[in-house]
Design a protein around this motif. Structure first.
Motif, PDB file in Angstrom:
ATOM      1  N   MET A   1       0.853  -1.194   0.000  1.00 64.61           N
ATOM      2  CA  MET A   1       0.000   0.000   0.000  1.00 64.61           C
ATOM      3  C   MET A   1       0.882   1.235   0.000  1.00 64.61           C
ATOM      4  SD  MET A   1      -2.881  -1.042   2.773  1.00 64.61           S
ATOM      5  CE  MET A   1      -3.873  -2.525   2.623  1.00 64.61           C
TER       6      MET A   1
ATOM      7  N   ALA B   1      -1.485  -2.910  -5.819  1.00 67.18           N
ATOM      8  CA  ALA B   1      -2.893  -3.267  -5.962  1.00 67.18           C
ATOM      9  C   ALA B   1      -3.329  -3.265  -7.429  1.00 67.18           C
ATOM     10  CB  ALA B   1      -3.746  -2.293  -5.151  1.00 67.18           C
TER      11      ALA B   1
ATOM     12  N   ASP C   1      -1.465 -13.174   3.606  1.00 62.81           N
ATOM     13  CA  ASP C   1      -1.754 -11.787   3.933  1.00 62.81           C
ATOM     14  C   ASP C   1      -1.545 -11.448   5.410  1.00 62.81           C
ATOM     15  OD1 ASP C   1      -2.463  -9.450   2.437  1.00 62.81           O
ATOM     16  OD2 ASP C   1      -4.255  -9.333   3.685  1.00 62.81           O
TER      17      ASP C   1
ATOM     18  N   VAL D   1      -6.900  -5.232   5.465  1.00 65.14           N
ATOM     19  CA  VAL D   1      -6.667  -5.568   4.063  1.00 65.14           C
ATOM     20  C   VAL D   1      -7.938  -5.876   3.293  1.00 65.14           C
ATOM     21  CG1 VAL D   1      -4.340  -6.403   4.509  1.00 65.14           C
ATOM     22  CG2 VAL D   1      -6.262  -7.994   4.650  1.00 65.14           C
TER      23      VAL D   1
ATOM     24  N   TYR E   1      -8.231  -4.191   0.016  1.00 67.04           N
ATOM     25  CA  TYR E   1      -7.339  -4.749  -1.001  1.00 67.04           C
ATOM     26  C   TYR E   1      -7.840  -6.098  -1.506  1.00 67.04           C
ATOM     27  CZ  TYR E   1      -2.966  -6.251  -3.163  1.00 67.04           C
ATOM     28  OH  TYR E   1      -2.026  -6.690  -4.058  1.00 67.04           O
ATOM     29  N   THR E   2      -8.131  -7.019  -0.590  1.00 66.27           N
ATOM     30  CA  THR E   2      -8.502  -8.370  -1.018  1.00 66.27           C
ATOM     31  C   THR E   2      -9.848  -8.377  -1.737  1.00 66.27           C
ATOM     32  OG1 THR E   2      -9.450  -8.828   1.177  1.00 66.27           O
ATOM     33  CG2 THR E   2      -7.159  -9.461   0.814  1.00 66.27           C
TER      34      THR E   2
ATOM     35  N   ALA F   1      -7.740   0.993  -6.575  1.00 68.23           N
ATOM     36  CA  ALA F   1      -6.392   0.429  -6.662  1.00 68.23           C
ATOM     37  C   ALA F   1      -5.340   1.527  -6.707  1.00 68.23           C
ATOM     38  CB  ALA F   1      -6.276  -0.467  -7.888  1.00 68.23           C
TER      39      ALA F   1
ATOM     40  N   ILE G   1      -4.966   2.941  -3.208  1.00 70.41           N
ATOM     41  CA  ILE G   1      -4.239   2.020  -2.331  1.00 70.41           C
ATOM     42  C   ILE G   1      -2.745   2.108  -2.621  1.00 70.41           C
ATOM     43  CG2 ILE G   1      -3.795  -0.420  -1.858  1.00 70.41           C
ATOM     44  CD1 ILE G   1      -6.784  -0.913  -2.166  1.00 70.41           C
ATOM     45  N   ASP G   2      -2.387   2.106  -3.898  1.00 69.94           N
ATOM     46  CA  ASP G   2      -0.966   2.181  -4.260  1.00 69.94           C
ATOM     47  C   ASP G   2      -0.350   3.528  -3.884  1.00 69.94           C
ATOM     48  OD1 ASP G   2      -0.846  -0.395  -5.217  1.00 69.94           O
ATOM     49  OD2 ASP G   2      -1.233   0.158  -7.300  1.00 69.94           O
TER      50      ASP G   2
ATOM     51  N   GLY H   1      -4.547   3.317   1.676  1.00 70.18           N
ATOM     52  CA  GLY H   1      -5.278   2.172   2.197  1.00 70.18           C
ATOM     53  C   GLY H   1      -4.811   1.650   3.525  1.00 70.18           C
TER      54      GLY H   1
ATOM     55  N   GLY I   1     -13.357  -0.524  -1.300  1.00 73.06           N
ATOM     56  CA  GLY I   1     -13.163  -1.902  -1.726  1.00 73.06           C
ATOM     57  C   GLY I   1     -14.463  -2.672  -1.754  1.00 73.06           C
TER      58      GLY I   1
END
Length: 572
Positions: A12, A82, A111, A254, A257-258, A320, A323-324, A328, A337
């Motif tokens: 992240m 992500a 994770d 997470v 993300y997931t 995404a 998050i990057d 996140g 998400g």
């Protein structure tokens, strides 16, 4: 071993793979799966209910190394972010969601280690994933708990020797575990004295076993099995992070993300089915013309689903990117998400269902594959949080945002969309702004009438929130495409003009849904005993820009025609 606090920056923050490397991975992934799992083998494995473990392990071995995308560089991986993971997950799902699930399960299983493990634990387990290609599983769900991780009954009892904890004895059951029968190691969530905690349990540990694989409706190429832990002894070094009680916190961190990765499965499955319908409709003739030339076919069974899939992609890619960019951490984007997962998986299911209808009787037969895709994509609305859990997650968060901002949350969003409309009048931002204003008024009516005491009303609000925020994201993506500022790694199947047209179509749908359904549920709940308040239906109708929403529908059929032309690569 030194205990550590969770690493909130796991995947992240940072740009991940460069565009060239990502494209090479996507190309290699496609070539590998096409060779290893041609359609006839997929159908046979599906019929026999067999997970191709050899293929799963080969994908994580020297033959492909897709597992490296999910592992940070310092532990021997490629350090994908992500955005990279979403693109890889979608590509895998386009071939087979069961296979994608098996590969993704290793990331999901690791994770808790990525988030909360000590440096030594990360070196050990992530290093083994990168260098040895070991397969992981994620042992959280239990038979009686479902999506409620806080209701777990699996226990971890400390083993104390000479006054020090040397290990734990774990007892319990886990249900619906992807890779359950084939995993080399499993991260297991168990209740320790200090609270829910993660433990790594290796295959072959005495007392640790798996039940026969589940006989599933879909994703039959994925191994899914229950796990049984009977007084399983693990060393204290297998307590993730060396600290008890952080299991639920680490899981929550997470979800944004997931769930984005499961959203990618919805996109992949939906488009795989829809592309088959598009191909079929160009070959199949009725009444002297291909089905592809008939509005009654394309505008019901193809075009709306393409629009909804690409709208969902917009919120996936926007989340995404955030998050990057490091937004996140600590689960800050869990709601986004959840919106992405809800929109993409519901759209994927609807597209696959329409693809069966689009094939007629052939769609109901196995050789045409869409029947299998429809069974496979169905799970995406269930695992990693059901659609109903997503609706509740979204509704609760945005309801609080409405209350804390005194109704300004979606009004401010509408103002921003109006500004976007001023610079990009063709991307549907003005209509998305109408949707946002309607939502603000509906939420306020629910507040004054205390209507969210009805759980169903709260969930329906969650559905409307998802539509509104996705419409806004789609308008922003279309504007970025027009400006040439689209993310380098964004999917580029459709050009700026096509995205603008699709965004207009989706914004109209979102605005009409919020206006109509909002009034329906506000008025419908007002007389319910549980509401405890009164609602002025006339005042709500007057506050909603209903005439503007209806006027915005002008040009809809023309835009549907344009989308059809794009999908079928025709100029008229």
């Amino acid at each position: 071993m030194t205990a550590t606090q969770p690493d909130d920056t796991h995947l992240m923050g940072g740009e991940g793979l460069d565009v060239g490397t990502l494209n090479l991975m996507l190309e290699a992934l496609g070539d590998f799966v096409e060779q290893e799992l041609p359609a006839d083998r997929q159908l046979q494995l599906d019929h026999d209910d067999v997970c191709p473990e050899d293929t799963v392990r080969a994908m994580s071995g020297d033959a492909l190394g897709v597992n490296l995308v999910f592992v940070p560089e310092e532990y021997g991986g490629m350090g994908g972010g992500a955005f990279d993971s979403y693109r890889v997950c979608e590509r895998m799902a386009r071939f087979d969601i069961g296979l994608a699930t098996a590969v993704f399960a290793t990331f999901l299983g690791s994770d808790p280690i990525l988030v909360g493990a000590t440096p030594a634990q990360k070196e050990t387990w992530l290093g083994r994933i990168a260098s040895d290609g070991i397969v992981f599983a994620y042992g959280a769900t239990e038979p009686d708990a479902g999506s409620d991780l806080g209701a777990l009954r699996t226990t971890a009892t400390p083993v104390v020797e000479d006054g020090a904890v040397t290990g734990y004895r774990i007892t319990g059951r886990k249900q619906w575990i992807s890779n359950g029968s084939i995993a080399d190691a499993v991260t297991v969530l168990a209740l320790a004295p200090g609270g829910p905690s993660w433990f790594v349990v290796e295959k072959g540990t005495p007392g640790f076993s798996s039940s026969p694989p589940e006989d599933k409706h879909g994703i039959r190429l994925s191994n899914t099995a229950a796990l049984v832990l009977e007084d399983v002894l693990v060393p204290v070094e297998h307590l993730v992070g060396g600290v008890e009680g952080r299991g639920l916190v680490e899981a929550q961190q997470v979800f944004g993300y997931t769930r984005l990765m499961v959203a990618a499965f919805g996109l992949g499955g939906g488009w795989s089915a829809l592309d088959r319908a598009i191909d079929y409709s160009q070959q199949r003739e009725q009444g002297g013309a291909p089905l592809a030339r008939k509005q009654g076919y394309t505008h019901k069974l193809v075009v709306p689903h393409a629009v909804r899939l690409e709208a969902a992609r917009a919120i996936v890619e926007e989340t995404a990117t955030r998050i990057d960019a490091g937004q996140g951490a600590d689960g800050a984007l869990n709601t986004e998400g959840a919106i992405a997962k809800y929109m993409a998986t519901e759209a994927g299911n609807a597209a696959a269902d329409a693809a069966i209808q689009a094939h007629g009787g052939y769609g109901f037969t196995r050789p045409y594959v869409v029947e299998k895709i429809r069974r496979d994509v169905r799970i995406t609305t269930i695992y990693e949080g059901t659609s109903e859990i997503m609706e509740m997650t979204v509704a609760r968060d945005r309801w609080q945002a409405h209350l804390k901002s005194r109704g300004a949350f979606y009004r401010d969003a509408a103002t921003a969309l109006d500004a976007l409309h001023g610079t990009h009048p063709d991307v549907g931002a003005g209509t998305a702004a109408l949707a946002s204003r309607c939502l603000a008024e509906v939420l306020e009516a629910c507040r004054t009438g205390r209507l969210t005491r009805n759980q169903h009303v709260l969930l329906r609000l969650g559905e409307l929130v998802c539509a509104v925020e996705t419409a806004a994201a789609f308008a922003r993506k279309a504007a970025a495409a027009a400006d040439g500022t689209l993310a380098d790694k964004a999917d580029r199947r459709f050009d700026a003009a096509a995205l603008a047209t699709m965004s207009r179509v989706f914004a109209r749908e979102a605005a009409l849904r919020v206006a109509d359904d909002g009034v329906r549920w506000v008025v419908g709940a007002a007389d319910a005993p549980a509401s405890g308040g009164a609602v002025d239906a006339a005042a709500l109708a007057a506050a909603l820009p209903l005439d503007a929403v209806r006027a915005a529908q002008a040009g809809l059929v023309t835009d549907l025609d344009r989308v059809a032309d794009v999908l079928y690569a025709r100029t008229s």
